[in-house]
Design an enzyme around this catalytic site. Sequence first.
Site, PDB file in Angstrom:
ATOM      1  N   GLY A 149      -6.146 -16.145 -77.883  1.00 27.67           N
ATOM      2  CA  GLY A 149      -5.248 -15.572 -76.014  1.00 27.67           C
ATOM      3  C   GLY A 149      -4.695 -16.166 -75.330  1.00 27.67           C
ATOM      4  N   GLN A 172      -2.940 -17.233 -66.523  1.00 25.66           N
ATOM      5  CA  GLN A 172      -4.261 -17.822 -66.570  1.00 25.66           C
ATOM      6  C   GLN A 172      -4.393 -19.537 -66.371  1.00 25.66           C
ATOM      7  OE1 GLN A 172      -5.530 -15.686 -70.498  1.00 25.66           O
ATOM      8  NE2 GLN A 172      -7.429 -16.500 -69.372  1.00 25.66           N
ATOM      9  N   CYS A 176     -13.451 -15.752 -72.149  1.00 25.32           N
ATOM     10  CA  CYS A 176     -12.197 -16.092 -71.187  1.00 25.32           C
ATOM     11  C   CYS A 176     -12.737 -17.440 -71.307  1.00 25.32           C
ATOM     12  CB  CYS A 176     -12.111 -14.843 -70.134  1.00 25.32           C
ATOM     13  SG  CYS A 176     -10.400 -14.630 -69.668  1.00 25.32           S
ATOM     14  N   LEU A 177     -11.167 -18.020 -71.142  1.00 24.52           N
ATOM     15  CA  LEU A 177     -10.467 -19.430 -71.107  1.00 24.52           C
ATOM     16  C   LEU A 177     -10.789 -18.833 -69.021  1.00 24.52           C
ATOM     17  CD1 LEU A 177      -7.640 -20.088 -72.907  1.00 24.52           C
ATOM     18  CD2 LEU A 177     -10.106 -21.078 -73.107  1.00 24.52           C
ATOM     19  N   HIS A 217      -7.753  -7.156 -73.678  1.00 27.18           N
ATOM     20  CA  HIS A 217      -8.690  -8.192 -72.843  1.00 27.18           C
ATOM     21  C   HIS A 217      -7.044  -9.629 -72.437  1.00 27.18           C
ATOM     22  CE1 HIS A 217     -11.392 -11.603 -71.833  1.00 27.18           C
ATOM     23  NE2 HIS A 217      -9.900 -12.255 -71.987  1.00 27.18           N
ATOM     24  N   GLU A 218      -6.462  -9.766 -73.569  1.00 21.93           N
ATOM     25  CA  GLU A 218      -4.827 -10.819 -72.738  1.00 21.93           C
ATOM     26  C   GLU A 218      -4.242  -9.437 -71.661  1.00 21.93           C
ATOM     27  OE1 GLU A 218      -5.313 -13.863 -72.943  1.00 21.93           O
ATOM     28  OE2 GLU A 218      -7.018 -13.196 -74.649  1.00 21.93           O
ATOM     29  N   HIS A 259      -5.476  -9.406 -68.200  1.00 23.72           N
ATOM     30  CA  HIS A 259      -4.724 -10.780 -67.766  1.00 23.72           C
ATOM     31  C   HIS A 259      -3.216  -9.593 -66.581  1.00 23.72           C
ATOM     32  CE1 HIS A 259      -8.108 -13.507 -68.629  1.00 23.72           C
ATOM     33  NE2 HIS A 259      -7.927 -13.181 -69.446  1.00 23.72           N
TER      34      HIS A 259
HETATM   35 ZN    ZN Z   1      -9.386 -13.712 -70.367  1.00 26.40          ZN
END
Ligand code: ZN
Length: 179
Positions: free
Chosen positions: A48, A53, A101-102, A143-144, A147
């Site tokens: 995701g 991000q 997480c990226l 989680h997404e 953000h």
């Molecule tokens: Zn993340």
Amino acid sequence: MIRPICRMGNPILRKKATLIPKEFIDSDEFDQLLRDLKESMNHYGGIGIAAPQIGINYQVAIIELVGLNKYGEEINFPFSVFINPEITYLTEETQGFWEGCLSVPGLRGFVERPNKIQVNFLNEKGEAKEIIAEGFLATVIQHELDHLEGILYVDRIKDTRLISYQEEFDKFIVQRTLD
Ligand code: ZN
């Protein structure tokens, strides 16, 4: 286009993202944003990704789960676009997963979240949608969508002893789980 990922410390990850006006959803610019999100998610190996991000302060995130993922969970959830989402928690029961997480590369942390949620959102055609999600999918969505509120999963780690580098996670924690 593959975009560079904004990492923890970049202030854009700490802002509440802006609601997307409906007319923007029909624009070429928005199509391009979705393509960039998808290409970036695939390139960096995410399940995701949210617009902040990649440095875009809009309320849109995408998720795609295909079979066994890097979190050891086997689940299929088709490519989905969440625009201007709203979460309702359907239970106070929580469950925990080791998240990554990226924007926080190389780390994993154990986070407990409500395990059943409802999400109301617009899809990529601007249609109002509602889904109910449980288990790992509920965690991924939360989680997404965090953000879009300027929240990172590390903010939700209650026991900071449950933070690990990926390599140590693989070496010590995954093995312990399998024993
Ligand atoms: Zn993340």
